[in-house]
Design a protein around this motif. Structure first.
Motif, PDB file in Angstrom:
ATOM      1  N   UNK A  50       0.808  -1.225   0.000  1.00  0.00           N
ATOM      2  CA  UNK A  50       0.000   0.000   0.000  1.00  0.00           C
ATOM      3  C   UNK A  50       0.842   1.277   0.000  1.00  0.00           C
ATOM      4  N   UNK A  51       1.988   1.336   0.697  1.00  0.00           N
ATOM      5  CA  UNK A  51       2.786   2.565   0.663  1.00  0.00           C
ATOM      6  C   UNK A  51       3.237   2.970  -0.747  1.00  0.00           C
ATOM      7  N   UNK A  52       3.349   2.009  -1.656  1.00  0.00           N
ATOM      8  CA  UNK A  52       3.722   2.338  -3.028  1.00  0.00           C
ATOM      9  C   UNK A  52       2.620   3.165  -3.687  1.00  0.00           C
ATOM     10  N   UNK A  53       1.378   2.728  -3.513  1.00  0.00           N
ATOM     11  CA  UNK A  53       0.249   3.468  -4.070  1.00  0.00           C
ATOM     12  C   UNK A  53       0.068   4.802  -3.356  1.00  0.00           C
ATOM     13  N   UNK A  54       0.287   4.801  -2.043  1.00  0.00           N
ATOM     14  CA  UNK A  54       0.179   6.053  -1.281  1.00  0.00           C
ATOM     15  C   UNK A  54       1.167   7.093  -1.795  1.00  0.00           C
ATOM     16  N   UNK A  55       2.374   6.662  -2.152  1.00  0.00           N
ATOM     17  CA  UNK A  55       3.392   7.591  -2.664  1.00  0.00           C
ATOM     18  C   UNK A  55       2.919   8.227  -3.967  1.00  0.00           C
ATOM     19  N   UNK A  56       2.338   7.436  -4.859  1.00  0.00           N
ATOM     20  CA  UNK A  56       1.819   7.976  -6.121  1.00  0.00           C
ATOM     21  C   UNK A  56       0.624   8.887  -5.860  1.00  0.00           C
ATOM     22  N   UNK A  57      -0.243   8.507  -4.932  1.00  0.00           N
ATOM     23  CA  UNK A  57      -1.424   9.304  -4.608  1.00  0.00           C
ATOM     24  C   UNK A  57      -1.031  10.690  -4.088  1.00  0.00           C
ATOM     25  N   UNK A  58       0.029  10.752  -3.284  1.00  0.00           N
ATOM     26  CA  UNK A  58       0.473  12.049  -2.751  1.00  0.00           C
ATOM     27  C   UNK A  58       0.955  12.974  -3.874  1.00  0.00           C
ATOM     28  N   UNK A  59       1.440  12.419  -4.945  1.00  0.00           N
ATOM     29  CA  UNK A  59       1.874  13.235  -6.080  1.00  0.00           C
ATOM     30  C   UNK A  59       0.668  13.684  -6.896  1.00  0.00           C
ATOM     31  N   UNK A  60      -0.265  12.770  -7.156  1.00  0.00           N
ATOM     32  CA  UNK A  60      -1.487  13.105  -7.898  1.00  0.00           C
ATOM     33  C   UNK A  60      -2.513  12.005  -7.633  1.00  0.00           C
ATOM     34  N   UNK A  61      -3.551  12.301  -6.858  1.00  0.00           N
ATOM     35  CA  UNK A  61      -4.550  11.281  -6.519  1.00  0.00           C
ATOM     36  C   UNK A  61      -5.200  10.624  -7.746  1.00  0.00           C
ATOM     37  N   UNK A  62      -5.245  11.311  -8.868  1.00  0.00           N
ATOM     38  CA  UNK A  62      -5.875  10.756 -10.070  1.00  0.00           C
ATOM     39  C   UNK A  62      -5.089   9.586 -10.658  1.00  0.00           C
ATOM     40  N   UNK A  63      -3.844   9.396 -10.239  1.00  0.00           N
ATOM     41  CA  UNK A  63      -3.011   8.324 -10.779  1.00  0.00           C
ATOM     42  C   UNK A  63      -3.330   6.954 -10.190  1.00  0.00           C
ATOM     43  N   UNK A  64      -4.014   6.944  -9.056  1.00  0.00           N
ATOM     44  CA  UNK A  64      -4.275   5.707  -8.318  1.00  0.00           C
ATOM     45  C   UNK A  64      -5.770   5.397  -8.410  1.00  0.00           C
ATOM     46  N   UNK A  65      -6.107   4.162  -8.751  1.00  0.00           N
ATOM     47  CA  UNK A  65      -7.514   3.769  -8.877  1.00  0.00           C
ATOM     48  C   UNK A  65      -8.178   3.761  -7.508  1.00  0.00           C
ATOM     49  N   UNK A 118      -1.439   4.897 -12.984  1.00  0.00           N
ATOM     50  CA  UNK A 118      -1.870   4.898 -14.378  1.00  0.00           C
ATOM     51  C   UNK A 118      -2.272   6.316 -14.743  1.00  0.00           C
ATOM     52  N   UNK A 119      -1.921   6.722 -15.960  1.00  0.00           N
ATOM     53  CA  UNK A 119      -2.254   8.070 -16.396  1.00  0.00           C
ATOM     54  C   UNK A 119      -1.170   9.074 -16.085  1.00  0.00           C
ATOM     55  N   UNK A 120       0.021   8.600 -15.744  1.00  0.00           N
ATOM     56  CA  UNK A 120       1.148   9.502 -15.450  1.00  0.00           C
ATOM     57  C   UNK A 120       1.812   9.889 -16.776  1.00  0.00           C
ATOM     58  N   UNK A 121       1.034  10.545 -17.640  1.00  0.00           N
ATOM     59  CA  UNK A 121       1.512  10.887 -18.980  1.00  0.00           C
ATOM     60  C   UNK A 121       2.488  12.056 -18.984  1.00  0.00           C
ATOM     61  N   UNK A 122       2.388  12.929 -17.999  1.00  0.00           N
ATOM     62  CA  UNK A 122       3.312  14.052 -17.903  1.00  0.00           C
ATOM     63  C   UNK A 122       4.673  13.516 -17.464  1.00  0.00           C
ATOM     64  N   UNK A 123       5.740  13.755 -18.250  1.00  0.00           N
ATOM     65  CA  UNK A 123       7.058  13.209 -17.902  1.00  0.00           C
ATOM     66  C   UNK A 123       7.552  13.622 -16.523  1.00  0.00           C
ATOM     67  N   UNK A 124       7.253  14.839 -16.098  1.00  0.00           N
ATOM     68  CA  UNK A 124       7.684  15.304 -14.777  1.00  0.00           C
ATOM     69  C   UNK A 124       6.957  14.522 -13.688  1.00  0.00           C
ATOM     70  N   UNK A 125       5.657  14.343 -13.852  1.00  0.00           N
ATOM     71  CA  UNK A 125       4.869  13.589 -12.874  1.00  0.00           C
ATOM     72  C   UNK A 125       5.339  12.143 -12.817  1.00  0.00           C
ATOM     73  N   UNK A 126       5.541  11.553 -13.986  1.00  0.00           N
ATOM     74  CA  UNK A 126       6.010  10.172 -14.036  1.00  0.00           C
ATOM     75  C   UNK A 126       7.350  10.022 -13.319  1.00  0.00           C
ATOM     76  N   UNK A 127       8.251  10.958 -13.536  1.00  0.00           N
ATOM     77  CA  UNK A 127       9.562  10.922 -12.879  1.00  0.00           C
ATOM     78  C   UNK A 127       9.414  11.058 -11.368  1.00  0.00           C
ATOM     79  N   UNK A 128       8.494  11.920 -10.931  1.00  0.00           N
ATOM     80  CA  UNK A 128       8.268  12.090  -9.496  1.00  0.00           C
ATOM     81  C   UNK A 128       7.751  10.791  -8.874  1.00  0.00           C
ATOM     82  N   UNK A 129       6.835  10.121  -9.571  1.00  0.00           N
ATOM     83  CA  UNK A 129       6.296   8.856  -9.059  1.00  0.00           C
ATOM     84  C   UNK A 129       7.403   7.811  -8.998  1.00  0.00           C
TER      85      UNK A 129
END
Length: 163
Positions: free
Chosen positions: A5-20, A111-122
């Motif tokens: 779960x912490x893996x998904x939480x890390x992505x959610x903190x960057x952009x909640x829309x990335x996590x289902x 999913x949906x981390x199409x922005x290269x900066x966002x993807x790199x942050x995740x």
């Protein structure tokens, strides 16, 4: 896989829309599976039997996998179970064939981390949490309903004859 779960939480903190929303960390064994309306007792028996034929497993999650807009963590130790499910239901193509006939077994993080900066942050945030140890102890059959994904039953790994 609650330990992931912490893996998904890390992505959610960057952009909640990335996590289902409402979908916990997991490894899909065969998606899409038999639709609930077509699911038979034989299918359920097959899921339980396959689960019982594999032992529970300690897992080490350590490798990121990325594709356009996607960030995940591979779980190669579970590939034999995924392969067995595909063999049992050969007419079902994993992910509809989008990722080939044998996609890498993984935990989807974003999913949906199409922005290269966002993807790199995740990738950076998730990578900082690896390696991560967890355990696979059961297979859960889930079905998609109008209210979202719902568990139908859980079958423990390596425990023959359990309902």
């Amino acid at each position: 896989m609650p330990d992931a779960a912490p893996l998904l939480d890390a992505a959610w903190r960057i952009d909640p829309a990335l996590v289902r929303h409402g979908v916990p960390a997991h490894v899909s064994l065969l998606y899409p599976f038999v639709p609930e309306s077509a699911l038979t007792g034989q299918d359920e028996k097959g899921v339980r039997s396959l689960a019982a034929s594999f032992p529970a497993a300690d897992l080490l999650l350590e490798e990121l996998v990325t594709a356009s807009g996607f960030v995940g963590v591979t779980v190669p130790q579970l590939q034999p179970i995924v392969d067995a499910f595909h063999t049992q239901w050969p007419g079902l193509r994993p992910y509809g064939g989008r990722f080939g006939t044998r996609p890498a077994t993984h935990v989807t993080v974003a999913m949906g981390a199409d922005n290269p900066t966002t993807s790199a942050q995740v990738r950076t945030a998730v990578g900082s949490l690896l390696p991560l140890r967890t355990r696979a102890a059961a297979v859960q059959l889930v079905v998609l309903t109008e209210e979202g994904w719902r568990p139908r039953f859980t079958a423990p790994l390596g425990v023959p004859g359990r309902p």
